[in-house]
Design a protein around this motif. Structure first.
Motif, PDB file in Angstrom:
ATOM      1  N   GLN A 125     146.530  67.781-157.861  1.00 14.40           N
ATOM      2  CA  GLN A 125     145.472  68.529-158.549  1.00 14.40           C
ATOM      3  C   GLN A 125     145.366  68.105-160.013  1.00 14.40           C
ATOM      4  O   GLN A 125     144.250  67.970-160.555  1.00 14.40           O
ATOM      5  N   LEU A 126     146.497  67.890-160.662  1.00 22.01           N
ATOM      6  CA  LEU A 126     146.480  67.439-162.053  1.00 22.01           C
ATOM      7  C   LEU A 126     145.885  66.039-162.168  1.00 22.01           C
ATOM      8  O   LEU A 126     145.148  65.744-163.122  1.00 22.01           O
ATOM      9  N   LEU A 127     146.189  65.180-161.213  1.00 16.96           N
ATOM     10  CA  LEU A 127     145.622  63.828-161.233  1.00 16.96           C
ATOM     11  C   LEU A 127     144.139  63.847-160.904  1.00 16.96           C
ATOM     12  O   LEU A 127     143.368  63.045-161.447  1.00 16.96           O
ATOM     13  N   ASP A 128     143.721  64.767-160.044  1.00 20.05           N
ATOM     14  CA  ASP A 128     142.285  64.928-159.771  1.00 20.05           C
ATOM     15  C   ASP A 128     141.525  65.224-161.061  1.00 20.05           C
ATOM     16  O   ASP A 128     140.401  64.746-161.258  1.00 20.05           O
ATOM     17  N   ALA A 129     142.131  66.014-161.925  1.00 24.41           N
ATOM     18  CA  ALA A 129     141.459  66.462-163.148  1.00 24.41           C
ATOM     19  C   ALA A 129     141.206  65.325-164.130  1.00 24.41           C
ATOM     20  O   ALA A 129     140.332  65.431-164.990  1.00 24.41           O
ATOM     21  N   VAL A 130     141.973  64.237-164.023  1.00 25.08           N
ATOM     22  CA  VAL A 130     141.792  63.113-164.963  1.00 25.08           C
ATOM     23  C   VAL A 130     141.269  61.868-164.256  1.00 25.08           C
ATOM     24  O   VAL A 130     141.113  60.821-164.880  1.00 25.08           O
ATOM     25  N   ALA A 131     140.978  61.971-162.963  1.00 21.72           N
ATOM     26  CA  ALA A 131     140.630  60.787-162.173  1.00 21.72           C
ATOM     27  C   ALA A 131     139.378  60.086-162.667  1.00 21.72           C
ATOM     28  O   ALA A 131     139.252  58.866-162.527  1.00 21.72           O
ATOM     29  N   GLU A 132     138.445  60.843-163.249  1.00 21.65           N
ATOM     30  CA  GLU A 132     137.186  60.243-163.710  1.00 21.65           C
ATOM     31  C   GLU A 132     137.266  59.786-165.166  1.00 21.65           C
ATOM     32  O   GLU A 132     136.290  59.251-165.695  1.00 21.65           O
ATOM     33  N   GLN A 133     138.388  59.991-165.806  1.00 22.38           N
ATOM     34  CA  GLN A 133     138.525  59.602-167.206  1.00 22.38           C
ATOM     35  C   GLN A 133     139.059  58.176-167.314  1.00 22.38           C
ATOM     36  O   GLN A 133     139.872  57.742-166.495  1.00 22.38           O
ATOM     37  N   GLU A 134     138.627  57.470-168.338  1.00 25.78           N
ATOM     38  CA  GLU A 134     139.134  56.121-168.572  1.00 25.78           C
ATOM     39  C   GLU A 134     140.544  56.162-169.140  1.00 25.78           C
ATOM     40  O   GLU A 134     141.345  55.253-168.904  1.00 25.78           O
ATOM     41  N   SER A 135     140.843  57.224-169.887  1.00 26.26           N
ATOM     42  CA  SER A 135     142.177  57.353-170.480  1.00 26.26           C
ATOM     43  C   SER A 135     142.504  58.834-170.626  1.00 26.26           C
ATOM     44  O   SER A 135     141.608  59.688-170.624  1.00 26.26           O
ATOM     45  N   PHE A 136     143.789  59.116-170.757  1.00 26.30           N
ATOM     46  CA  PHE A 136     144.236  60.492-170.973  1.00 26.30           C
ATOM     47  C   PHE A 136     145.646  60.462-171.542  1.00 26.30           C
ATOM     48  O   PHE A 136     146.320  59.424-171.519  1.00 26.30           O
ATOM     49  N   ASP A 137     146.058  61.587-172.095  1.00 27.03           N
ATOM     50  CA  ASP A 137     147.429  61.707-172.616  1.00 27.03           C
ATOM     51  C   ASP A 137     148.323  62.174-171.476  1.00 27.03           C
ATOM     52  O   ASP A 137     148.178  63.304-170.995  1.00 27.03           O
ATOM     53  N   LEU A 138     149.222  61.335-171.064  1.00 24.48           N
ATOM     54  CA  LEU A 138     150.058  61.635-169.912  1.00 24.48           C
ATOM     55  C   LEU A 138     150.903  62.885-170.122  1.00 24.48           C
ATOM     56  O   LEU A 138     151.162  63.627-169.176  1.00 24.48           O
ATOM     57  N   ILE A 139     151.333  63.136-171.352  1.00 14.79           N
ATOM     58  CA  ILE A 139     152.208  64.286-171.595  1.00 14.79           C
ATOM     59  C   ILE A 139     151.439  65.591-171.439  1.00 14.79           C
ATOM     60  O   ILE A 139     151.832  66.479-170.674  1.00 14.79           O
ATOM     61  N   THR A 140     150.331  65.724-172.139  1.00 18.77           N
ATOM     62  CA  THR A 140     149.616  67.001-172.119  1.00 18.77           C
ATOM     63  C   THR A 140     148.866  67.246-170.811  1.00 18.77           C
ATOM     64  O   THR A 140     148.693  68.392-170.395  1.00 18.77           O
ATOM     65  N   ALA A 141     148.429  66.168-170.147  1.00 18.57           N
ATOM     66  CA  ALA A 141     147.625  66.339-168.938  1.00 18.57           C
ATOM     67  C   ALA A 141     148.450  66.341-167.666  1.00 18.57           C
ATOM     68  O   ALA A 141     147.959  66.814-166.629  1.00 18.57           O
TER      69      ALA A 141
END
Length: 404
Positions: A125-141
């Motif tokens: 579910q957490l990975l679903d939330a960032v799947a459409e983003q080009e980048s994200f902060d691994l710690i906070t997300a």
């Protein structure tokens, strides 16, 4: 006959333990097995650096976690109210043995295996939330919300309460606390919440760890109210911060070693062994919990007087060439058994099976979802938390690459 007392370590070397701990601890380890240092609380302490000595000291009953054994004025750690202080990290037998026995059943490998599907579901579910983003902060997300969700599930924290619960937790582990009054306010908020949560669980018990611990307390009166409250608090502090750091450090290490990442991705059955090597290579705790000598004790030929603080360097022990060949080389094929990241002796981490499972699931799910995961800026220096007690990243910006 004991060896001469080691000379104090220069302040410059102590400062480097924050910026490059493995190099700094390595020099200390090769210079001698025991050093006089200034501890994280500003007080003098004895630092033990070599694997065999550290491992032996972790199981030595003459080195106690109970701060009541500290010499007068020899302890300046975090002050907790009695309801949170009666925990296993400040306790020795017979109370430690009694409490650990009462709750150990909840953390067996078989019981933890029941959490595998919920943990995997949370990770996805957490990975679903960032799947459409080009980048994200691994710690906070990802690295931070995964273990706090697991802990909330374990304690039976209602979904509606989880935002407040996480805000208190984030404040508790903030790298730059706002001050003593803010820390007290955070602890008071957690204490009030746990008090209400325990009352709710007494009225409406559920299939969770806190309900099970309350049943032990109420049916047999074998846990005091403070011990029960402290166990809930310990589940939080032990299960959150270290797991966040384990996941973050592991991802950084794997991205810096693409050959090793490729090897484990092509043989998924090697993830469990990889987690052990990751914990050894760059684990979340450079130092074990501080200990206090209950009597004069000799460590590697050096006499430590009763009441003085002993710091056991896991970072130095895990890179000790006397125990691990080529210790500065990251190798998922290495037999990393015997690492001390989860403790040793009677204080071996009660939640070790859960920590291992969370680490394995978090990493495998991440790299399965994003096989092209990469650092957003490979040339940027990692931003580490300013702490000698824990080694974890403040942030880790990553690019998702082509999704799987």
């Amino acid at each position: 006959m004991t060896a001469p007392t080691p000379a104090p370590v220069p302040a410059s070397d102590v400062a480097e333990l924050l910026t490059d701990p493995y190099a700094a601890y390595g020099r200390l380890r090769e210079a001698g097995p025991v050093h006089r240092v200034t501890g994280t609380d500003g007080l003098p302490a004895w630092l033990v650096t070599r694997y065999d000595d550290v491992r032996q000291a972790m199981a030595d009953a003459r080195l106690s976690l109970d701060k009541r054994h500290a010499a007068s004025g020899g302890y300046r750690g975090m002050s907790l109210p009695p309801a949170l202080d009666a925990n296993l990290l400040n306790m020795e037998p017979p109370d430690h043995t009694r409490i650990r026995r009462l709750v150990s059943g909840a953390f067996t490998a078989r019981q933890v295996e029941r959490l595998r599907e919920p943990v995997l579901r949370t990770a996805e579910q957490l990975l679903d939330a960032v799947a459409e983003q080009e980048s994200f902060d691994l710690i906070t997300a990802y690295a931070a919300p995964l273990p706090i969700t697991v802990i909330c599930d374990l304690l039976g924290v209602a979904p509606a309460d989880r935002r407040d619960f996480r805000s208190w937790t984030d404040a508790l582990f903030a790298p730059a606390p706002a001050g003593p009054s803010a820390a007290k306010e955070t602890v008071a908020g957690l204490l009030a919440y746990f008090t209400q949560l325990m009352a709710d669980k007494r009225s409406h018990p559920g299939d969770d760890l806190l309900s099970a611990m309350i049943a032990v307390r109420d049916q047999g009166d074998r846990l005091s109210e403070d011990e029960l409250m402290s166990l809930a608090f310990l589940t939080l502090i032990a299960g959150y911060d270290n797991t966040v750091s384990l996941i973050g450090n592991a991802v950084l290490t794997l991205l810096h070693h693409p050959d090793q990442l490729a090897a484990v991705r092509t043989a998924p059955d090697r993830w469990s062994g990889a987690v052990e090597e990751l914990a050894r290579f760059d684990g979340p705790m450079p130092l074990a919990m501080r200990r206090f000598a209950t009597e004069d004790i000799t460590i590697a030929g050096v006499t430590v007087p009763a009441g003085e603080t002993v710091l056991l360097s896991l970072a130095a022990a895990h890179r000790d060439p006397r125990h691990y060949p080529e210790p500065d080389r990251f190798d998922i094929g290495r037999d990393a058994g015997g690492h001390l990241a989860l403790g040793h002796g009677i204080h071996y981490c009660l939640g070790a099976p859960l920590a291992r499972m969370e680490g394995e699931i978090a990493l495998r799910a991440l790299f399965d979802r994003f096989p092209g995961l990469a650092l957003e800026d490979p040339e940027a220096d990692p931003r580490w938390r300013p702490s000698m007690r824990s080694r974890g990243l403040l942030s880790l910006p990553v690019r998702t690459g082509a999704s799987g």
